[in-house]
Each structure stands twice: as C-alpha cells, then as structure tokens.
Write a protein that holds these residues in place. Structure first.
Motif, PDB file in Angstrom:
ATOM      1  N   ARG A 225      -0.966 -14.935 -41.475  1.00 13.33           N
ATOM      2  CA  ARG A 225      -2.057 -14.651 -40.538  1.00 13.33           C
ATOM      3  C   ARG A 225      -1.697 -13.460 -39.643  1.00 13.33           C
ATOM      4  O   ARG A 225      -2.522 -12.598 -39.378  1.00 13.33           O
ATOM      5  N   LEU A 226      -0.445 -13.404 -39.175  1.00 15.04           N
ATOM      6  CA  LEU A 226      -0.029 -12.297 -38.307  1.00 15.04           C
ATOM      7  C   LEU A 226      -0.051 -10.966 -39.059  1.00 15.04           C
ATOM      8  O   LEU A 226      -0.365  -9.927 -38.472  1.00 15.04           O
ATOM      9  N   LYS A 227       0.293 -10.987 -40.340  1.00 15.28           N
ATOM     10  CA  LYS A 227       0.227  -9.763 -41.145  1.00 15.28           C
ATOM     11  C   LYS A 227      -1.218  -9.259 -41.236  1.00 15.28           C
ATOM     12  O   LYS A 227      -1.484  -8.063 -41.101  1.00 15.28           O
ATOM     13  N   LYS A 228      -2.152 -10.195 -41.468  1.00 15.55           N
ATOM     14  CA  LYS A 228      -3.561  -9.810 -41.561  1.00 15.55           C
ATOM     15  C   LYS A 228      -4.079  -9.271 -40.228  1.00 15.55           C
ATOM     16  O   LYS A 228      -4.840  -8.301 -40.185  1.00 15.55           O
ATOM     17  N   ILE A 229      -3.664  -9.915 -39.129  1.00 15.96           N
ATOM     18  CA  ILE A 229      -4.086  -9.469 -37.803  1.00 15.96           C
ATOM     19  C   ILE A 229      -3.513  -8.082 -37.508  1.00 15.96           C
ATOM     20  O   ILE A 229      -4.160  -7.253 -36.861  1.00 15.96           O
ATOM     21  N   SER A 230      -2.296  -7.809 -37.987  1.00 20.04           N
ATOM     22  CA  SER A 230      -1.682  -6.492 -37.790  1.00 20.04           C
ATOM     23  C   SER A 230      -2.564  -5.393 -38.371  1.00 20.04           C
ATOM     24  O   SER A 230      -2.769  -4.345 -37.747  1.00 20.04           O
ATOM     25  N   VAL A 231      -3.081  -5.631 -39.570  1.00 24.11           N
ATOM     26  CA  VAL A 231      -3.973  -4.657 -40.214  1.00 24.11           C
ATOM     27  C   VAL A 231      -5.280  -4.564 -39.442  1.00 24.11           C
ATOM     28  O   VAL A 231      -5.786  -3.463 -39.163  1.00 24.11           O
ATOM     29  N   ARG A 232      -5.828  -5.701 -39.099  1.00 22.96           N
ATOM     30  CA  ARG A 232      -7.114  -5.767 -38.391  1.00 22.96           C
ATOM     31  C   ARG A 232      -7.062  -5.053 -37.041  1.00 22.96           C
ATOM     32  O   ARG A 232      -8.028  -4.412 -36.641  1.00 22.96           O
ATOM     33  N   GLN A 233      -5.913  -5.145 -36.354  1.00 22.46           N
ATOM     34  CA  GLN A 233      -5.780  -4.553 -35.021  1.00 22.46           C
ATOM     35  C   GLN A 233      -5.247  -3.121 -35.060  1.00 22.46           C
ATOM     36  O   GLN A 233      -5.027  -2.516 -34.017  1.00 22.46           O
ATOM     37  N   GLY A 234      -5.031  -2.601 -36.271  1.00 14.30           N
ATOM     38  CA  GLY A 234      -4.596  -1.211 -36.405  1.00 14.30           C
ATOM     39  C   GLY A 234      -3.173  -0.957 -35.959  1.00 14.30           C
ATOM     40  O   GLY A 234      -2.848   0.138 -35.478  1.00 14.30           O
ATOM     41  N   MET A 235      -2.299  -1.958 -36.142  1.00 14.37           N
ATOM     42  CA  MET A 235      -0.895  -1.787 -35.762  1.00 14.37           C
ATOM     43  C   MET A 235      -0.203  -0.853 -36.760  1.00 14.37           C
ATOM     44  O   MET A 235      -0.574  -0.797 -37.934  1.00 14.37           O
ATOM     45  N   GLN A 236       0.826  -0.153 -36.287  1.00 18.07           N
ATOM     46  CA  GLN A 236       1.534   0.790 -37.153  1.00 18.07           C
ATOM     47  C   GLN A 236       2.322   0.079 -38.254  1.00 18.07           C
ATOM     48  O   GLN A 236       2.476   0.597 -39.349  1.00 18.07           O
ATOM     49  N   GLY A 237       2.849  -1.089 -37.940  1.00 25.78           N
ATOM     50  CA  GLY A 237       3.584  -1.879 -38.930  1.00 25.78           C
ATOM     51  C   GLY A 237       3.161  -3.328 -38.856  1.00 25.78           C
ATOM     52  O   GLY A 237       2.317  -3.703 -38.029  1.00 25.78           O
ATOM     53  N   LYS A 238       3.724  -4.141 -39.726  1.00 27.80           N
ATOM     54  CA  LYS A 238       3.391  -5.566 -39.726  1.00 27.80           C
ATOM     55  C   LYS A 238       4.119  -6.271 -38.589  1.00 27.80           C
ATOM     56  O   LYS A 238       5.323  -6.128 -38.424  1.00 27.80           O
ATOM     57  N   VAL A 239       3.371  -7.039 -37.835  1.00 27.39           N
ATOM     58  CA  VAL A 239       3.948  -7.815 -36.733  1.00 27.39           C
ATOM     59  C   VAL A 239       4.264  -9.215 -37.256  1.00 27.39           C
ATOM     60  O   VAL A 239       3.415  -9.856 -37.871  1.00 27.39           O
ATOM     61  N   HIS A 240       5.480  -9.682 -37.036  1.00 30.03           N
ATOM     62  CA  HIS A 240       5.859 -11.027 -37.456  1.00 30.03           C
ATOM     63  C   HIS A 240       6.180 -11.865 -36.226  1.00 30.03           C
ATOM     64  O   HIS A 240       6.396 -11.325 -35.125  1.00 30.03           O
ATOM     65  N   PRO A 241       6.202 -13.196 -36.349  1.00 29.85           N
ATOM     66  CA  PRO A 241       6.404 -14.064 -35.187  1.00 29.85           C
ATOM     67  C   PRO A 241       7.658 -13.743 -34.381  1.00 29.85           C
ATOM     68  O   PRO A 241       7.627 -13.753 -33.157  1.00 29.85           O
ATOM     69  N   HIS A 242       8.757 -13.432 -35.060  1.00 31.66           N
ATOM     70  CA  HIS A 242      10.002 -13.170 -34.340  1.00 31.66           C
ATOM     71  C   HIS A 242       9.914 -11.879 -33.528  1.00 31.66           C
ATOM     72  O   HIS A 242      10.612 -11.721 -32.526  1.00 31.66           O
ATOM     73  N   MET A 243       9.080 -10.936 -33.969  1.00 27.13           N
ATOM     74  CA  MET A 243       8.915  -9.700 -33.219  1.00 27.13           C
ATOM     75  C   MET A 243       8.283  -9.988 -31.853  1.00 27.13           C
ATOM     76  O   MET A 243       8.623  -9.348 -30.848  1.00 27.13           O
ATOM     77  N   LEU A 244       7.376 -10.952 -31.809  1.00 23.83           N
ATOM     78  CA  LEU A 244       6.772 -11.343 -30.534  1.00 23.83           C
ATOM     79  C   LEU A 244       7.794 -12.049 -29.656  1.00 23.83           C
ATOM     80  O   LEU A 244       7.798 -11.893 -28.430  1.00 23.83           O
ATOM     81  N   ARG A 245       8.684 -12.830 -30.261  1.00 23.51           N
ATOM     82  CA  ARG A 245       9.766 -13.481 -29.505  1.00 23.51           C
ATOM     83  C   ARG A 245      10.728 -12.430 -28.950  1.00 23.51           C
ATOM     84  O   ARG A 245      11.149 -12.499 -27.788  1.00 23.51           O
ATOM     85  N   HIS A 246      11.087 -11.441 -29.788  1.00 29.28           N
ATOM     86  CA  HIS A 246      11.926 -10.340 -29.321  1.00 29.28           C
ATOM     87  C   HIS A 246      11.266  -9.622 -28.137  1.00 29.28           C
ATOM     88  O   HIS A 246      11.919  -9.303 -27.149  1.00 29.28           O
ATOM     89  N   SER A 247       9.969  -9.350 -28.280  1.00 30.08           N
ATOM     90  CA  SER A 247       9.248  -8.613 -27.247  1.00 30.08           C
ATOM     91  C   SER A 247       9.189  -9.406 -25.953  1.00 30.08           C
ATOM     92  O   SER A 247       9.360  -8.851 -24.857  1.00 30.08           O
TER      93      SER A 247
END
Length: 302
Positions: A225-247
């Motif tokens: 789901r996060l990969k699909k949202i990454s495309v939908r929101q125009g992110m430069q790369g794929k956002v994964h759950p751990h990336m949000l934890r890192h952030s």
C-alpha cells in the motif's frame, strides 16, 4: 541414538514458540538462519550437531560471505546459531558452543534513508475518497507519529489505542510492550478510519486494520500500500514503513537533541542502536558549527 541437526532445530523452534513465546516473525528469522547452516552441513555430510566444531562454523560463514551475505546479516546469523547451540548446551546434547568467539566480517554502515519534513507532508497529504484511503491515511500517520515498526503496526488491536489519552500500546521485539503518544493529526486520521471501519461487514476481529476480505492487514500488504501511495503522491522513490520510522526518529532528535527519549520511544534496548538509527543530531552539529566556523554568522541564543 543421537538426533539429527534437523530434528534438533525443530525441537528448538518448538521451544521458541511454546516456552519463550516469541513472535512468529522472530521464530521465522531463527529458522531461516538455521536453514543456511543445515544446507551447508548437508553438502559436507555433517548430520548431527555433535559433529560440528568452530572450524565448521567459520567455513560456513566464509561460504555465506562469498555468496554475498553482508556483515550485518552474518552477525544476525551467528547470533541465531549461538542461541541454538546454547539451547543444546542447556539440554546437554552438545558439550560446547561451536559459534562462540566467531566474529562476523565488518561491513560499511549505511545511513538510514529518511524523508525531510516537506516530503513527509507531501506523502501524508492524502485525499480520501474511500474507506481504503481512510485506512491507509491512518496507517501512515501512525507510523510517522509514533515511530512504529511494521510488525507493531500490523499487530495493533482496537483495544491498544486510547483516543481520550492520545496514547497507543504496542508490543515490540522480545514481546516487550511500551506506551507511546499519538500526535493530533494521527489521532484525527485514526478516528476517521474507525468511523469508516464500522461500516464494513462485521468480522468480530479486534484487528485495528482490516483488508478487503475483512482479515487483519498483513505486513506485506501494508508495504504494498505504501508503494502505491508513493506513486500516487508523486514521491521521488518508494516510501516503506521503516523509512517513516527513521524519519520520526531523525526529526525528533533534530528538534529535541534528547537521545535517551528517542531510544525509549523507539523501543531500543541499547542506545548505540539509536545512535545509528537516528544518525543526525542537528543541535550538536549546529553548536559545533557556531563555535568553530569563523564566519558562521549565526545569532547566539541567550
């Protein structure tokens, strides 16, 4: 008659599930690591754990390293082996631990990938038109708001969140629970989701997040789901759950400079893990810059 290595591993896995009560995810990690050993042993005609010595473990390690397994993965593999052989020592079917004293090859530390605040806002600015959107929005808001691990999020039940107190209780590694604050935006997203969740066909499940089939949403589905949202929101790369934890950890540390508090929120046993995880203490860097750079030109705080 001595039992084979495979039989001892099955006995060990049963011990992890029933006596130590480890999560299926953790038990699976042990099994995966031990399968690497059994695969190598089968080629060397080593059938019983009593046959293994330290030289065998080193040879297996070097084989895994040549095949591309990184230093950190080998480190975890060795940890799994030590735990398994310590279990054998305790139950007296081996006389020494052949994995003791063996060190994994060092690998360069990779800094965790994070999003900056603007990128987080871009990712979180979802327009909701269906119950799935409300669910997904609540998922990503919670991941960033409270720094949850993927497994912690997937395991959430309805009873784990206190909407009045704006807190959430999660079960982390080692089955340890911790209570975390939930930010106002995440709380709002969760409330919207819970309202729409009531409109779904009742399954009786206490799972916080449900799939189209009315089952608990799996970790893999959340990642997709996060990969699909990454495309939908125009992110430069794929956002994964751990990336949000890192952030979450990085932004919190930048603002507060309180490493111990971040450690508690992340559920890390050792602060050294948090230092690697959050990788950027902006306030410390700013102080060094102000003190050392001859043309810093930054206004000193009183």
């Amino acid at each position: 008659m001595n039992l084979s290595l495979n039989q001892r591993i099955k006995e060990f896995e049963q011990h992890l599930r029933t006596e130590r009560r480890l999560s299926p995810h953790t038990t699976s990690n042990y099994s995966r690591d031990l399968k690497k050993l059994t695969f190598w042993c089968s080629k060397k005609s080593l059938i019983e754990p009593e046959q293994l010595d330290s030289q065998n473990i080193r040879e297996c390690l070097m084989t895994l390293h040549r095949e591309g397994l990184g230093g950190r993965s080998i480190q975890r593999w060795l940890s799994s082996l030590r735990t398994f052989f310590n279990y054998g020592l305790k139950n007296q079917w081996i006389s020494f631990n052949p994995a003791d004293g063996i060190v994994a090859p060092k690998s360069p530390k990779k800094l965790p990938k994070t999003l900056d605040v603007d990128q987080v806002n871009q990712f979180l600015s979802l327009s909701a038109t269906s119950w799935i959107d409300y669910r997904d929005h609540a998922i990503i808001e919670l991941l960033y708001s409270s720094g949850l691990r993927l497994a912690e999020l997937a395991d959430l039940n309805l009873t784990d969140i206190d909407l009045k107190e704006a807190t959430i209780t999660v079960t982390g590694k080692g089955r340890k629970t911790r209570q975390l604050p939930v930010g106002s935006q995440a709380l709002k997203a969760v409330k919207y989701w819970l309202k729409h969740r009531q409109e779904l066909k009742s399954t009786g499940l206490q799972a916080m997040f449900l799939s189209l089939q009315g089952r608990r949403l799996s970790p893999r589905s959340i990642q997709d789901r996060l990969k699909k949202i990454s495309v939908r929101q125009g992110m430069q790369g794929k956002v994964h759950p751990h990336m949000l934890r890192h952030s979450f950890a990085s932004h919190l540390l930048e603002s507060s400079g309180d490493l111990r508090a971040v450690q508690e929120l992340l559920g890390h046993q050792n602060i050294s893990t948090t230092q690697v995880y959050t990788h950027l203490d902006f306030q410390h860097l700013a102080k060094v810059y102000d003190k050392a750079h001859p043309r810093a030109g930054r206004k000193k705080s009183s």
